[in-house]
Design a protein around this motif. Structure first.
Motif, mmCIF file in Angstrom:
data_model
loop_
_atom_site.group_PDB
_atom_site.id
_atom_site.type_symbol
_atom_site.label_atom_id
_atom_site.label_comp_id
_atom_site.label_asym_id
_atom_site.label_seq_id
_atom_site.Cartn_x
_atom_site.Cartn_y
_atom_site.Cartn_z
ATOM 1 N N GLY A 161 0.814 -1.214 0.000
ATOM 2 C CA GLY A 161 0.000 0.000 0.000
ATOM 3 C C GLY A 161 0.847 1.264 0.000
ATOM 4 N N ASP A 162 2.057 1.154 0.550
ATOM 5 C CA ASP A 162 2.952 2.312 0.563
ATOM 6 C C ASP A 162 3.356 2.704 -0.851
ATOM 7 N N LEU B 51 1.514 2.255 -3.388
ATOM 8 C CA LEU B 51 0.312 2.908 -3.915
ATOM 9 C C LEU B 51 0.277 4.372 -3.479
ATOM 10 N N THR B 52 0.554 4.609 -2.172
ATOM 11 C CA THR B 52 0.570 5.983 -1.666
ATOM 12 C C THR B 52 1.597 6.822 -2.420
ATOM 13 N N MET B 53 2.768 6.216 -2.673
ATOM 14 C CA MET B 53 3.806 6.938 -3.419
ATOM 15 C C MET B 53 3.327 7.293 -4.814
#
Lengths: 174, 129
Positions: B15-16, B18-20
């Motif tokens: 998910g990180d 994705l956040t990036m």
């Protein structure tokens, strides 16, 4: 007669963490910046670790104390720079309060850090726009600030994540 | 032996990334939105074919411009400019609203008043060449 204030274990913990964050903020102040306002925000690493270990309330105490004590040390208490830090910190704390509820299986401190960094820069831009420079000229710099938020947010989050995952640091109480 | 970079990447969850990616999209769209076109510096006001005044955008003010039919009121506010009022019958230049970017122009033909935003260097368009 001496006045004695009863302090709890948690108060001591908050003070210790805020002192570590303050130390990082001072180290960071020595790093030259290409543009005023573009800073790595190393103190946020402490906020991320505190958030994951002790929860949002303690994290809020630590970062607000850091802003207050930092402004006293740097000599800009109640000056524009102080309100910029304060608005950025308040908004990123709000964002962290929401981001911490993302499913931990998929989202780690890196996501929290990026979200908080964007919230921080938004908070600062709101103060700059509403109070300091109420003109559209500052809009020109927003993409630069946002890019810096993304890069430093990722780096700080990765540092916090690897610190917490390191078995030698598990018992390390700052 | 393990490189330190690899151990850092290990702590970045799916998910990180994705956040990036969302962060990258935000940065790029901000850059596209805010850097498309030159920011205007000043306003060139013309009346009856002659230059009436050149005014910087930095100060909010209202300027009365005498034209062929009467007074056109030009308003500068927050680095934008508009014709606030005009004696012309159709009010096209008033309804055009705020001008923000260099090269934008509002013409009040009946009153022979024009307002143009210019940046540091003038770009070519179909009106000026």
């Amino acid at each position: 007669m001496s006045l004695r204030i009863e302090t709890t274990l948690e108060d001591h913990r908050i003070a210790r963490m805020a002192a570590v964050a303050l130390g990082l903020a001072i180290i960071e102040g020595a790093i030259p910046s290409p543009l005023p306002g573009v800073k790595p925000g190393l103190a946020n690493i402490v906020t991320l670790i505190v958030l994951s270990r002790y929860g949002w309330r303690v994290a809020a105490w630590v970062s607000l104390l850091r802003v207050l004590a930092g402004s006293l040390l740097f000599g800009n208490f109640l000056a524009p720079g102080f309100f910029l830090s304060l608005s950025g910190t308040l908004l990123s704390l709000l964002a962290l309060g929401l981001a911490m509820h993302l499913p931990g299986r998929w989202f780690g401190p890196v996501s929290q850090s990026i979200i908080a960094a964007f919230a921080h820069i938004s908070g600062q831009m709101i103060v700059v726009y509403l109070w300091l420079i109420p003109q559209a000229g500052i809009a020109y710099l927003i993409p630069v600030f946002a890019a810096a938020a993304l890069v430093f947010g990722t780096v700080n989050g990765a540092i916090a994540a690897s610190f917490m995952a390191n078995p030698r640091m598990q018992g390390f109480k700052v | 032996m393990k490189l330190p970079m690899q151990s850092v990447f290990r702590h970045i969850k799916p998910g990180d990334w994705l956040t990036m990616c969302i962060g990258c999209v935000v940065v790029v769209s901000l850059a596209l939105k805010l850097w498309n076109g030159e920011l205007a510096d000043k306003v060139v006001i013309k009346s009856q074919g002659k230059l009436y005044r050149e005014v910087p955008l930095s100060r909010n003010q209202r300027i009365e411009v005498p034209g062929a039919m009467g007074i056109s009121l030009v308003a500068i506010e927050n680095r934008r400019v508009r014709i606030a009022s005009d004696p012309g019958p159709r009010q096209y230049c008033v309804r055009q609203g705020w001008l923000k970017q260099a090269g934008e122009i509002a013409l009040c033909l009946p009153n022979q008043v024009s307002v143009e935003l210019v940046g540091n260097h003038r770009r070519y368009d179909s009106l000026n060449y």
